[in-house]
Design an enzyme around this catalytic site. Structure first.
Site, PDB file in Angstrom:
ATOM      1  N   PHE A 170       6.368  12.267   3.260  1.00 44.88           N
ATOM      2  CA  PHE A 170       6.116  11.411   1.958  1.00 44.88           C
ATOM      3  C   PHE A 170       7.184  10.724   1.290  1.00 44.88           C
ATOM      4  CE2 PHE A 170       5.930  11.987  -2.860  1.00 44.88           C
ATOM      5  CZ  PHE A 170       4.592  11.158  -3.011  1.00 44.88           C
TER       6      PHE A 170
ATOM      7  N   HIS B  97      -1.359   2.352 -14.694  1.00 44.83           N
ATOM      8  CA  HIS B  97      -1.705   2.217 -13.386  1.00 44.83           C
ATOM      9  C   HIS B  97      -0.851   3.085 -12.291  1.00 44.83           C
ATOM     10  CE1 HIS B  97      -3.470  -0.512 -10.550  1.00 44.83           C
ATOM     11  NE2 HIS B  97      -2.550  -0.462  -9.850  1.00 44.83           N
TER      12      HIS B  97
ATOM     13  N   PHE C  46       3.579  -3.797  -1.381  1.00 42.14           N
ATOM     14  CA  PHE C  46       3.819  -3.828  -2.785  1.00 42.14           C
ATOM     15  C   PHE C  46       5.249  -3.344  -3.106  1.00 42.14           C
ATOM     16  CE2 PHE C  46       3.255  -3.540  -7.166  1.00 42.14           C
ATOM     17  CZ  PHE C  46       2.105  -4.278  -7.620  1.00 42.14           C
TER      18      PHE C  46
ATOM     19  N   ILE D  79       6.366   1.916  -9.142  1.00 38.21           N
ATOM     20  CA  ILE D  79       7.602   1.802 -10.224  1.00 38.21           C
ATOM     21  C   ILE D  79       6.370   1.692 -11.489  1.00 38.21           C
ATOM     22  CG2 ILE D  79       9.134   0.535 -11.136  1.00 38.21           C
ATOM     23  CD1 ILE D  79       9.633  -0.927  -8.516  1.00 38.21           C
TER      24      ILE D  79
HETATM   25  N1  INI Z   1       1.232  -0.313  -5.368  1.00 38.73           N
HETATM   26  C1  INI Z   1       2.437   0.221  -5.135  1.00 38.73           C
HETATM   27  O1  INI Z   1       2.744   0.468  -3.938  1.00 38.73           O
HETATM   28  N2  INI Z   1       3.379   0.391  -6.290  1.00 38.73           N
HETATM   29  C2  INI Z   1       3.110   0.143  -7.318  1.00 38.73           C
HETATM   30  O2  INI Z   1       3.960   0.131  -8.100  1.00 38.73           O
HETATM   31  C3  INI Z   1       1.819  -0.358  -7.599  1.00 38.73           C
HETATM   32  N3  INI Z   1       1.479  -0.898  -8.786  1.00 38.73           N
HETATM   33  O3  INI Z   1       2.278  -0.731  -9.859  1.00 38.73           O
HETATM   34  O4  INI Z   1       0.657  -1.513  -9.298  1.00 38.73           O
HETATM   35  C4  INI Z   1       0.841  -0.571  -6.360  1.00 38.73           C
HETATM   36  N4  INI Z   1      -0.315  -1.231  -6.766  1.00 38.73           N
HETATM   37  C5  INI Z   1      -1.200  -1.722  -5.701  1.00 38.73           C
HETATM   38  C6  INI Z   1      -1.918  -0.524  -5.306  1.00 38.73           C
HETATM   39  O5  INI Z   1      -1.224   0.303  -4.453  1.00 38.73           O
HETATM   40  C7  INI Z   1      -3.190  -1.189  -4.210  1.00 38.73           C
HETATM   41  O6  INI Z   1      -2.617  -1.917  -3.337  1.00 38.73           O
HETATM   42  C8  INI Z   1      -4.076  -2.136  -5.114  1.00 38.73           C
HETATM   43  O7  INI Z   1      -4.473  -1.384  -6.430  1.00 38.73           O
HETATM   44  C9  INI Z   1      -5.479  -2.570  -4.199  1.00 38.73           C
HETATM   45  O8  INI Z   1      -6.003  -1.409  -4.104  1.00 38.73           O
END
Ligand code: INI
Length: 197
Positions: free
Chosen positions: A118, A93, A23, A87
């Site tokens: 971390f 979320h 992501f 972000i």
């Molecule tokens: N995952 C991230 O690493 N950064 C983000 O900003 C983010 N947002 O904003 O949604 C994010 N979402 C995905 C999450 O980590 C999981 O992969 C997903 O919810 C499936 O479990």
């Protein structure tokens, strides 16, 4: 008494895992590049086919703790670097993902005794993220330095921890060392010292 601190030399025998969230991979791939640059310039073979660094990609920050925990439990790594970019958006979320990834990484490190770094950016905008992933500086480099330092520090502390471990086991308390570095590494002299205490 003594002073213990990590060194940035003798890195050639360490093994690292790097867990990276896909992501926002525009950011995380740059953090990874900074990390690799630092490790490589400190004598670590960062090739994917080499024996010193394993790379594990996961969907997002939320999945990082699960995978990092399994890797830590394997006791095959001197440190595990977790790279992600969370972000802030228009919804809560961000708070859930950022909260879970930070709690999960901290808990895993404490529970397993393996240093987890971390390396998660928690920022308000993509601009802030990119500034920390190469435009102004690259935090990936810093995270790799942290991993080198902690791997070295834990290596130096092992004989001390082994004594504490033997002592705890005599008292029926929890082990402080991962199984891979347990009592076999205690110098015999110290073993009898801890038995007598
Ligand atoms: N995952 C991230 O690493 N950064 C983000 O900003 C983010 N947002 O904003 O949604 C994010 N979402 C995905 C999450 O980590 C999981 O992969 C997903 O919810 C499936 O479990």
């Amino acid at each position: 008494m003594a002073v213990f601190e990590g060194k940035f030399t003798h890195s050639a025998s360490f093994r690292f895992a790097i867990v990276i969230g896909r992501f926002n991979d525009l950011v995380t791939s740059k953090l990874l590049a900074g990390c690799q640059d630092c490790l490589q310039r400190h004598g670590v073979d960062t090739h994917e086919t080499g024996s010193q660094v394993d790379y594990i990609w996961v969907p997002g920050g939320f999945e990082i703790p699960l995978v990092a925990r399994q890797l830590a439990l394997s006791h095959g790594y001197d440190a595990i670097i977790c790279l992600g970019a969370v972000i802030r958006g228009q919804t809560p979320h961000f708070d859930y993902v950022a909260g879970e990834v930070s709690k999960g990484i901290a808990a895993t490190s404490l529970q397993t005794g393996v240093p987890l770094i971390f390396g998660i950016l928690t920022v308000d905008s993509m601009q802030q993220a990119l500034e920390r992933a190469g435009i102004k500086s690259n935090k990936g480099w810093d995270f790799a330095m942290n991993a080198l330092e902690m791997a070295s520090l834990m290596h130096q502390l092992r004989p001390q921890l082994a004594v504490a471990d033997a002592s705890n086991q005599n008292l029926g308390e929890a082990a402080v060392l991962p199984p891979s570095v347990s009592s076999a590494q205690i110098p015999n002299a110290l073993k009898s010292e801890s038995n007598n205490s």
